[in-house]
Scaffold this motif. Structure first.
Motif, PDB file in Angstrom:
ATOM      1  N   VAL A 117     -15.413  68.094 -74.103  1.00  0.00           N
ATOM      2  CA  VAL A 117     -16.630  68.905 -74.008  1.00  0.00           C
ATOM      3  C   VAL A 117     -17.860  68.015 -73.846  1.00  0.00           C
ATOM      4  N   SER A 118     -17.912  66.942 -74.624  1.00  0.00           N
ATOM      5  CA  SER A 118     -19.047  66.016 -74.547  1.00  0.00           C
ATOM      6  C   SER A 118     -19.122  65.339 -73.178  1.00  0.00           C
ATOM      7  N   ALA A 119     -17.959  64.979 -72.627  1.00  0.00           N
ATOM      8  CA  ALA A 119     -17.929  64.343 -71.310  1.00  0.00           C
ATOM      9  C   ALA A 119     -18.416  65.308 -70.233  1.00  0.00           C
ATOM     10  N   ALA A 120     -18.001  66.567 -70.319  1.00  0.00           N
ATOM     11  CA  ALA A 120     -18.441  67.577 -69.346  1.00  0.00           C
ATOM     12  C   ALA A 120     -19.956  67.728 -69.389  1.00  0.00           C
ATOM     13  N   GLU A 121     -20.530  67.687 -70.585  1.00  0.00           N
ATOM     14  CA  GLU A 121     -21.984  67.793 -70.724  1.00  0.00           C
ATOM     15  C   GLU A 121     -22.683  66.545 -70.190  1.00  0.00           C
ATOM     16  N   ALA A 122     -22.144  65.362 -70.516  1.00  0.00           N
ATOM     17  CA  ALA A 122     -22.782  64.109 -70.111  1.00  0.00           C
ATOM     18  C   ALA A 122     -22.836  63.959 -68.592  1.00  0.00           C
ATOM     19  N   PHE A 123     -21.755  64.339 -67.925  1.00  0.00           N
ATOM     20  CA  PHE A 123     -21.700  64.198 -66.470  1.00  0.00           C
ATOM     21  C   PHE A 123     -22.204  65.443 -65.732  1.00  0.00           C
ATOM     22  N   GLU A 124     -22.606  66.465 -66.511  1.00  0.00           N
ATOM     23  CA  GLU A 124     -23.163  67.692 -65.933  1.00  0.00           C
ATOM     24  C   GLU A 124     -22.212  68.288 -64.896  1.00  0.00           C
ATOM     25  N   VAL A 125     -20.931  68.386 -65.262  1.00  0.00           N
ATOM     26  CA  VAL A 125     -19.949  68.897 -64.309  1.00  0.00           C
ATOM     27  C   VAL A 125     -20.144  70.396 -64.102  1.00  0.00           C
ATOM     28  N   GLU A 126     -19.796  70.852 -62.910  1.00  0.00           N
ATOM     29  CA  GLU A 126     -19.845  72.287 -62.655  1.00  0.00           C
ATOM     30  C   GLU A 126     -18.470  72.873 -62.387  1.00  0.00           C
ATOM     31  N   SER A 127     -17.435  72.002 -62.382  1.00  0.00           N
ATOM     32  CA  SER A 127     -16.062  72.477 -62.207  1.00  0.00           C
ATOM     33  C   SER A 127     -15.130  71.673 -63.116  1.00  0.00           C
ATOM     34  N   VAL A 128     -14.222  72.376 -63.762  1.00  0.00           N
ATOM     35  CA  VAL A 128     -13.201  71.723 -64.584  1.00  0.00           C
ATOM     36  C   VAL A 128     -11.847  72.292 -64.187  1.00  0.00           C
ATOM     37  N   VAL A 129     -10.917  71.414 -63.815  1.00  0.00           N
ATOM     38  CA  VAL A 129      -9.558  71.827 -63.500  1.00  0.00           C
ATOM     39  C   VAL A 129      -8.674  71.508 -64.697  1.00  0.00           C
ATOM     40  N   VAL A 130      -8.087  72.543 -65.270  1.00  0.00           N
ATOM     41  CA  VAL A 130      -7.161  72.378 -66.393  1.00  0.00           C
ATOM     42  C   VAL A 130      -5.740  72.423 -65.839  1.00  0.00           C
ATOM     43  N   ILE A 131      -4.989  71.360 -66.050  1.00  0.00           N
ATOM     44  CA  ILE A 131      -3.628  71.289 -65.527  1.00  0.00           C
ATOM     45  C   ILE A 131      -2.634  71.598 -66.637  1.00  0.00           C
ATOM     46  N   ASP A 132      -1.903  72.679 -66.449  1.00  0.00           N
ATOM     47  CA  ASP A 132      -0.740  72.991 -67.280  1.00  0.00           C
ATOM     48  C   ASP A 132      -1.048  73.129 -68.776  1.00  0.00           C
ATOM     49  N   HIS A 133      -2.141  73.825 -69.136  1.00  0.00           N
ATOM     50  CA  HIS A 133      -2.410  74.029 -70.558  1.00  0.00           C
ATOM     51  C   HIS A 133      -3.304  75.259 -70.712  1.00  0.00           C
ATOM     52  N   GLU A 134      -2.673  76.407 -70.953  1.00  0.00           N
ATOM     53  CA  GLU A 134      -3.399  77.674 -70.976  1.00  0.00           C
ATOM     54  C   GLU A 134      -4.400  77.750 -72.127  1.00  0.00           C
ATOM     55  N   ARG A 135      -4.018  77.234 -73.292  1.00  0.00           N
ATOM     56  CA  ARG A 135      -4.936  77.296 -74.428  1.00  0.00           C
ATOM     57  C   ARG A 135      -6.192  76.478 -74.154  1.00  0.00           C
ATOM     58  N   LEU A 136      -6.025  75.293 -73.593  1.00  0.00           N
ATOM     59  CA  LEU A 136      -7.173  74.454 -73.262  1.00  0.00           C
ATOM     60  C   LEU A 136      -8.079  75.164 -72.267  1.00  0.00           C
ATOM     61  N   TYR A 137      -7.480  75.828 -71.303  1.00  0.00           N
ATOM     62  CA  TYR A 137      -8.244  76.599 -70.312  1.00  0.00           C
ATOM     63  C   TYR A 137      -9.117  77.649 -70.995  1.00  0.00           C
ATOM     64  N   ASN A 138      -8.542  78.400 -71.905  1.00  0.00           N
ATOM     65  CA  ASN A 138      -9.281  79.452 -72.592  1.00  0.00           C
ATOM     66  C   ASN A 138     -10.340  78.890 -73.537  1.00  0.00           C
ATOM     67  N   ASP A 139     -10.035  77.793 -74.207  1.00  0.00           N
ATOM     68  CA  ASP A 139     -11.017  77.182 -75.092  1.00  0.00           C
ATOM     69  C   ASP A 139     -12.234  76.683 -74.315  1.00  0.00           C
ATOM     70  N   LEU A 140     -11.987  76.060 -73.164  1.00  0.00           N
ATOM     71  CA  LEU A 140     -13.104  75.549 -72.356  1.00  0.00           C
ATOM     72  C   LEU A 140     -13.925  76.696 -71.760  1.00  0.00           C
ATOM     73  N   LYS A 141     -13.273  77.786 -71.388  1.00  0.00           N
ATOM     74  CA  LYS A 141     -14.017  78.945 -70.891  1.00  0.00           C
ATOM     75  C   LYS A 141     -14.947  79.483 -71.975  1.00  0.00           C
ATOM     76  N   ARG A 142     -14.516  79.374 -73.209  1.00  0.00           N
ATOM     77  CA  ARG A 142     -15.331  79.847 -74.327  1.00  0.00           C
ATOM     78  C   ARG A 142     -16.478  78.893 -74.647  1.00  0.00           C
ATOM     79  N   ASP A 143     -16.234  77.592 -74.569  1.00  0.00           N
ATOM     80  CA  ASP A 143     -17.182  76.618 -75.108  1.00  0.00           C
ATOM     81  C   ASP A 143     -18.105  75.969 -74.080  1.00  0.00           C
ATOM     82  N   LEU A 144     -17.726  75.957 -72.805  1.00  0.00           N
ATOM     83  CA  LEU A 144     -18.595  75.362 -71.802  1.00  0.00           C
ATOM     84  C   LEU A 144     -19.565  76.409 -71.262  1.00  0.00           C
ATOM     85  N   PRO A 145     -20.715  75.974 -70.729  1.00  0.00           N
ATOM     86  CA  PRO A 145     -21.691  76.930 -70.189  1.00  0.00           C
ATOM     87  C   PRO A 145     -21.079  77.817 -69.108  1.00  0.00           C
TER      88      PRO A 145
END
Length: 422
Positions: free
Chosen positions: A237-265
């Motif tokens: 999460v901190s890395a996504a904020e630091a690099f100001e990413v606008e796309s995140v690809v989650v490979i093979d981990h449904e829980r991580l996908y849902n957690d990031l959808k909840r916690d990222l802007p």
């Protein structure tokens, strides 16, 4: 190798030939059609040599015929491959680049690949970088995975500015990398330092994009560690904020996908994609062996591109040894009103001792031991082969004939220099 060992593989469109070299070596040759390995196109009738332990996937969009030579080779063809998904991801990134190309107020794509270990994150990064280069772009590849060190050596994070496709056998040209020393193979060893270096690297990359139009348009493709739970998740999460990413690809981990959808802007697009069926889980022993091989490659090169490192002695008095991280002092030991410094990011001097034998040391451009050591990119790495207390000397394995700086940072990574390239 005899003609009897040649295996002709005919591939239909959108299929993949997966090859594992279990023993010896393998020669791969494209004899008809068009095909690629991780986004790098094969040249027809050119022989590619792969050493023992290599795992490759030859993909074709149009159909191809490939010859494989080697007795210790396991191979099979699969039409269940996520390559078309990765191509679509590339196409979406290219649309963002076209907007940035037409309007200087916009920037190119910033995408981060996340997921547990051994799902193929670094391979997808390589594919996306290669595809962008094939479109004439110059992306920045960022590697935050200190466990393997794709850009430099294990225990580092860094970036390379890419303007040509990865070599089929050697990978990307890493001759001029931007490298920060972390000094351990997992962020959990020093979370405050890891977070600090991620932010520092992001700042440097942002500055590069601000002044270099090609880099700004090409965008940033970020590889991450496979630690996705607890503090590891917070690192993502901190890395996504630091690099100001606008796309995140989650490979093979449904829980991580849902957690990031909840916690990222909400403006960050989260994509869930499958891993390739050709990925395999590596044991701890295998990962350790790969780290050792990576360091060996840093000093000695490869069978097709050899390097000749130097071994020489340096006096204790000619170097300044430092480490990052000090013992935490209890509040009772501090003067009244004094603030406790973060001991995890404190740079302290150390004395030469036998504990340095086989240690990987980072070369700092600093001229003295200070907190500046933390935020500076390193000049390279050496290994201590011997410590002679009587003669007060260190025997150093180095890519260069002499040390470019006298400040050396001790890491927790060991390398036993007991091999040469076969």
């Amino acid at each position: 190798m005899s003609e009897a060992e040649v295996q002709e593989k005919k591939l239909n469109e959108d299929t993949e030939l997966r090859i594992v070299v279990n023993e010896g070596e393998a020669i791969v040759e494209l004899v008809d059609g068009r095909a690629e390995i991780f986004g790098s196109e094969l040249v027809k009738n050119k022989k590619y040599l792969f050493q023992k332990g290599s795992r490759i996937a030859i993909f074709t969009y149009e159909g191809a015929t490939v010859d494989v030579v080697g007795s210790g080779v396991h191979s099979y063809t699969s039409d269940e491959t996520p390559m078309v998904i990765y191509l679509n991801t590339h196409a979406a990134l290219e649309q963002i680049r076209k907007v940035a190309e037409c309007d200087p107020s916009h920037r190119g794509p910033r995408i981060m690949l996340v997921g547990p270990t051994d799902v193929g994150k670094s391979t997808v990064c390589r594919i996306l970088c290669n595809y962008s280069v094939r479109m004439g772009r110059s992306p920045i590849l960022v590697d935050l995975d200190v466990g393997q060190g794709e850009i430099s050596v294990p225990g580092t994070m860094g970036a390379i500015f890419i303007n040509k496709m990865a070599d089929i056998m050697e990978g990307f040209d890493c001759s001029r990398p931007l490298v920060f020393n972390f000094g351990a193979t997992t962020p959990s060893e020093n979370l405050p330092l890891y977070d600090l270096l991620v932010k520092e690297l992001a700042e440097v990359i942002n500055q590069r994009c601000a002044v270099n139009r090609d880099s700004n348009i090409g965008g940033i493709i970020i590889n991450t560690c496979g630690w996705v739970h607890g503090d590891g998740y917070q690192c993502l999460v901190s890395a996504a904020e630091a690099f100001e990413v606008e796309s995140v690809v989650v490979i093979d981990h449904e829980r991580l996908y849902n957690d990031l959808k909840r916690d990222l802007p909400s403006f960050v697009k989260i994509l869930h994609q499958p891993k390739s069926g050709g990925t395999e889980t590596r044991s701890k022993e295998m990962r350790a062996a790969m780290r050792s091989e990576r360091i060996h490659r840093y000093f000695y090169g490869t069978a097709s591109s050899r390097l000749n490192p130097y071994t020489f002695e340096v006096n204790f008095s000619d170097v300044l040894l430092a480490k990052i991280g000090a013992e935490q002092l209890p509040e009772s030991c501090l003067p009244f009103g004094a603030k406790i410094d973060d001991h995890n990011t404190k740079v302290v001097g150390v004395k030469p001792s036998s504990s340095l034998i086989h240690c990987l040391l980072a070369i700092s451009p600093s001229t003295s031991i200070s907190q500046n050591v933390l935020k500076e990119t390193v000049l390279g790495f050496v290994v201590v082969n011997q410590v002679n207390d009587e003669a007060q000397t260190l025997t150093i394995l180095s890519p260069q004939q002499e040390l470019p700086s006298k400040v050396l940072i001790v890491t927790s990574i060991k390398f036993v220099d007991d091999r040469t390239i076969e």
